[in-house]
Design an enzyme around this catalytic site. Structure first.
Site, mmCIF file in Angstrom:
data_model
loop_
_atom_site.group_PDB
_atom_site.id
_atom_site.type_symbol
_atom_site.label_atom_id
_atom_site.label_comp_id
_atom_site.label_asym_id
_atom_site.label_seq_id
_atom_site.Cartn_x
_atom_site.Cartn_y
_atom_site.Cartn_z
ATOM 1 N N GLY A 17 7.223 0.797 3.740
ATOM 2 C CA GLY A 17 7.941 -0.299 4.391
ATOM 3 C C GLY A 17 8.491 0.130 5.733
ATOM 4 N N ASN A 18 9.297 -0.714 6.331
ATOM 5 C CA ASN A 18 9.930 -0.358 7.606
ATOM 6 C C ASN A 18 11.350 -0.899 7.638
ATOM 7 O OD1 ASN A 18 9.912 -3.096 8.969
ATOM 8 N ND2 ASN A 18 7.724 -2.848 8.572
ATOM 9 N N ARG A 19 12.087 -0.551 8.679
ATOM 10 C CA ARG A 19 13.516 -0.844 8.718
ATOM 11 C C ARG A 19 13.863 -2.233 9.253
ATOM 12 N NH1 ARG A 19 16.534 3.388 7.366
ATOM 13 N NH2 ARG A 19 15.677 5.476 7.694
ATOM 14 N N SER A 20 12.892 -3.077 9.455
ATOM 15 C CA SER A 20 13.216 -4.414 9.957
ATOM 16 C C SER A 20 14.100 -5.156 8.954
ATOM 17 C CB SER A 20 11.926 -5.205 10.180
ATOM 18 O OG SER A 20 12.238 -6.555 10.439
ATOM 19 N N ALA B 179 7.815 -7.566 11.574
ATOM 20 C CA ALA B 179 7.467 -6.157 11.801
ATOM 21 C C ALA B 179 6.298 -5.838 10.872
ATOM 22 C CB ALA B 179 8.663 -5.267 11.488
#
Ligand code: CTP
Ligand code: CA
Length: 232
Positions: free
Chosen positions: A33-36, A100
């Site tokens: 995943g990502n930090r968005s 994102a």
């Protein structure tokens, strides 16, 4: 509200917004995943709604409440996001691509959980590239000769070879979208924060617009700029 330039600047327009970070599964219990946080995309959907638009929000992983009064489609992976947007884009006058999107996904999605092995052989995860959804939406629009305004986002850092704005200009050309909202990253700004500082670049004008403030303030400024581009 009057602060967004008066009610109705997008009255009757259909606006498609994507928000949040995609999650790419490795196995049934893990993902990349990502930090968005999805805050900026959700704020955009709400601002478009407040400007009178009919809004569809395609939401990946978001950490804020979803706005009322907009149609919401939930997705997980970049592939799901792509399918939803390709399906919806033909009905949109404006596309705001704030999601994102994971650039890569695990090459394999395992049906069972990855276990530690007795022989101590630890896994190596192979990644493959996800499709460039924004570029594809631009290609579809051009091929179908639709009149549609497409806006992308870019988070950039400068380096010895180029500034944030050099890279942003190149990205705008590469993607072919009409507007690009550029975040300067690197400072502790942007991810999960409420304050934002962006520049809006246009493919047809050389000057850029600087906007600073809460993500709601930035969203309202973007909506006003979109309305201006539409000639409202
Ligand atoms: N985007 C997309 N599909 C992808 C990756 C990005 O549609 N597979 C969209 C994002 O939603 C954003 C814009 O493209 O609106 C720019 O994203 P960004 O990550 O800055 O660009 P990339 O093309 O992925 O380039 P980079 O290698 O710098 O990450
Ligand atoms: Ca990327």
């Amino acid at each position: 509200p009057a602060s967004s330039g008066g009610p109705g600047v997008l009255a009757g327009r259909r606006v498609l917004v994507s928000a949040g970070g995609t999650q790419e599964p490795l196995d049934p219990v893990r993902f990349l995943g990502n930090r968005s946080s999805g805050k900026q995309g959700v704020a955009l959907a709400a601002a478009a709604r407040d400007a009178g638009a009919e809004v569809t929000l395609v939401a990946a992983h978001v950490e804020v409440p979803l706005p009322a009064g907009v149609r919401v489609l939930r997705v997980g992976t970049a592939e799901e996001l792509r399918s939803a947007l390709v399906e919806e884009t033909g009905n949109a006058d404006v596309v705001l691509m704030a999601a994102a999107v994971a650039d890569f996904r695990p090459a394999e999605r395992l049906g069972t959980k990855i276990k530690k092995r007795a022989d101590g052989d630890d896994p190596v995860i192979e990644l493959v590239r996800n499709p460039d959804i924004l570029a594809e939406l631009v290609t579809l629009r051009n091929r179908e000769k639709r009149s549609q305004l497409i806006l992308g986002f870019a988070a950039e850092t400068g380096d010895g070879a180029g500034s944030v704005l050099d890279y942003a200009r190149q990205k705008l050309e590469r993607k072919g979208c009409d507007l690009l909202v550029v975040n300067h990253v690197g400072e502790s700004k942007v991810f999960g924060q409420d304050e934002n500082s962006v520049q809006i670049l246009s493919r047809t004008a050389s000057e850029m617009q600087h906007v600073e403030g809460s993500k709601n303030t930035v969203a309202q400024a973007i909506i006003l700029r979109v309305a201006a581009e539409l000639g409202v």
